[in-house]
Each structure stands twice: as structure tokens, then as C-alpha cells.
Design an enzyme around this catalytic site. Structure first.
Site, short mmCIF file in Angstrom:
data_model
loop_
_atom_site.label_atom_id
_atom_site.label_comp_id
_atom_site.label_asym_id
_atom_site.label_seq_id
_atom_site.Cartn_x
_atom_site.Cartn_y
_atom_site.Cartn_z
N TRP A 1 0.80 -1.22 0.00
CA TRP A 1 0.00 0.00 0.00
C TRP A 1 0.83 1.28 0.00
O TRP A 1 0.28 2.37 -0.18
CB TRP A 1 -0.92 0.01 1.21
CG TRP A 1 -1.97 -1.04 1.20
CD1 TRP A 1 -1.86 -2.33 1.63
CD2 TRP A 1 -3.30 -0.91 0.71
NE1 TRP A 1 -3.03 -3.01 1.44
CE2 TRP A 1 -3.95 -2.15 0.89
CE3 TRP A 1 -4.02 0.14 0.16
CZ2 TRP A 1 -5.27 -2.37 0.53
CZ3 TRP A 1 -5.35 -0.08 -0.20
CH2 TRP A 1 -5.95 -1.32 -0.02
N GLY B 1 2.98 3.69 -1.64
CA GLY B 1 3.48 4.15 -2.93
C GLY B 1 2.37 4.84 -3.69
O GLY B 1 1.36 5.24 -3.11
N GLY C 1 -0.53 4.37 -5.49
CA GLY C 1 -1.48 3.28 -5.71
C GLY C 1 -1.15 2.13 -4.79
O GLY C 1 -0.45 2.30 -3.79
N HIS D 1 -4.19 5.50 5.22
CA HIS D 1 -3.97 6.80 4.58
C HIS D 1 -4.60 6.81 3.18
O HIS D 1 -5.24 7.78 2.79
CB HIS D 1 -2.46 7.07 4.50
CG HIS D 1 -2.10 8.42 4.04
ND1 HIS D 1 -1.47 8.64 2.84
CD2 HIS D 1 -2.27 9.64 4.61
CE1 HIS D 1 -1.25 9.94 2.70
NE2 HIS D 1 -1.73 10.57 3.75
N ASP D 2 -4.42 5.71 2.45
CA ASP D 2 -5.01 5.60 1.10
C ASP D 2 -6.53 5.68 1.13
O ASP D 2 -7.15 6.05 0.14
CB ASP D 2 -4.60 4.29 0.43
CG ASP D 2 -3.18 4.31 -0.10
OD1 ASP D 2 -2.48 5.34 0.06
OD2 ASP D 2 -2.75 3.30 -0.68
N ASP E 1 -3.38 13.12 7.02
CA ASP E 1 -1.91 13.12 6.97
C ASP E 1 -1.32 13.08 8.38
O ASP E 1 -0.30 12.42 8.60
CB ASP E 1 -1.40 14.35 6.22
CG ASP E 1 -1.39 14.16 4.71
OD1 ASP E 1 -1.50 13.01 4.26
OD2 ASP E 1 -1.26 15.16 3.99
#
Length: 179
Positions: A47, A49, A51, A73-74, A103
Site C-alpha cells: 500500500w 506508494g 497506488g 492513509h489511502d 496526513d
């Protein structure tokens, strides 16, 4: 061990600079679309990076704590995609920007992880990338500039709150943390 970590970080930074140069070249030549093979994911994660390569929400790499931080976070529910507008702000970056609360949670999650990989992810996202986040707060005045961003803010509490961009840095100095 310290020398190994330093070497890995130096290697990763060189790779990152090369990848950013390649992305700039692609963008300048009308090759903006990313293919799945264009994804850059931190080793040991699925996860962390641009994408993800996970087969589903429960699929994590060997660095499970770090990967769980990136997954959360994604999945931030409050974001502004590249080129889009929300809350009176337009994201002119080539990547998605998030609400500062997401964040901040990401930063703390990575900081509290005992895994070595979390430090590299944290350093990259909060220092190297130089991104921004947004939140609804009194207008800020930068009172001290750092190397790449403002290092000290003051709130103008005489003005009403409004959505605005904040520098995301390794200090992660958000208004509620300011004195």
C-alpha cells in the site's frame, strides 16, 4: 546496521529522483497515463506508494504495521484529486492531496511503528515529496521560513476560519500544535 540503513536510504533517494525525472519527462511528452507497471511501491509493502498492489483491503505485505498505516492513509475519505476543486481549493498538483487530519494520523501511525520501513516511508512522504494538505482553520501567517517550507506559523484569529493549504513536513507543524 546504521550504515546499511543509510545505504538503503541513499539508494532509494537516487531511485526516487530518477523516477521523478522520468515522470516529468512522461508528462512533458503527453504520456501522463499510468500503467499498473508504473507503480512504485516500497519494498515489503503493498500500500505504500502511488497506488497499491494489494488483492484486497486485508492484503498486507511483510511490513504489516507500515503497510497498515499506508492502507488507512489511502482510504482517507476527505481528499482532493489532482486537478479537482473542493472547499474552495483547487489541487494543482499531479497527485491527490488529503485533509490534514488524515496526513497527521498517517504521520503518527508511521512514527509509532517499530518497523524500520516506516521511517523511510515517513521521510519520503513528509520530507522528500514536499506535498501539502488542507484543513479549515484561521488564516496562517508564515513567520519563519525553513529550507523547503514554512517552519513556523501564526494563526490570525481575528479572521474567520477558511479552508487552506498547509505544508506537510517532517515537523508536521499544524495549527493545533502551534504556540
Amino acid at each position: 546496521m546504521h550504515a546499511l540503513r543509510s545505504s538503503v536510504l541513499a539508494l532509494w533517494l537516487c531511485l526516487h529522483v530518477s523516477v521523478r525525472a522520468w515522470m516529468t519527462y512522461r508528462s512533458a511528452n503527453g504520456l501522463d497515463e499510468y500503467e499498473p507497471e508504473d507503480r512504485i511501491i516500497f519494498l515489503g509493502t503493498k500500500w505504500c506508494g502511488n497506488g497499491n498492489v494489494a488483492e484486497g483491503p486485508e492484503d498486507l505485505g511483510p511490513l504489516k504495521e507500515t503497510d497498515a498505516c499506508c492502507r488507512e492513509h489511502d482510504m482517507c475519505p476527505d481528499l482532493i484529486a489532482a486537478g479537482q476543486s473542493k472547499h474552495g481549493l483547487t489541487n494543482t498538483a499531479s497527485y491527490t492531496r488529503l485533509n490534514c487530519g488524515c496526513d497527521e494520523k498517517f504521520y503518527n501511525c508511521l512514527k509509532n511503528s517499530a518497523e524500520t520501513g516506516s521511517g523511510a516511508v515517513r521521510f519520503t512522504y513528509f520530507t522528500v515529496l514536499g506535498t501539502k494538505c488542507y484543513r479549515n482553520e484561521h488564516p496562517l501567517i508564515c513567520v519563519k521560513k525553513g529550507w523547503f517550507s514554512c517552519s513556523k506559523y501564526e494563526l490570525d484569529k481575528s479572521q474567520p476560519k477558511r479552508y487552506q493549504w498547509f505544508d506537510v513536513s517532517s515537523n508536521f507543524a499544524f495549527p493545533r500544535m502551534l504556540t
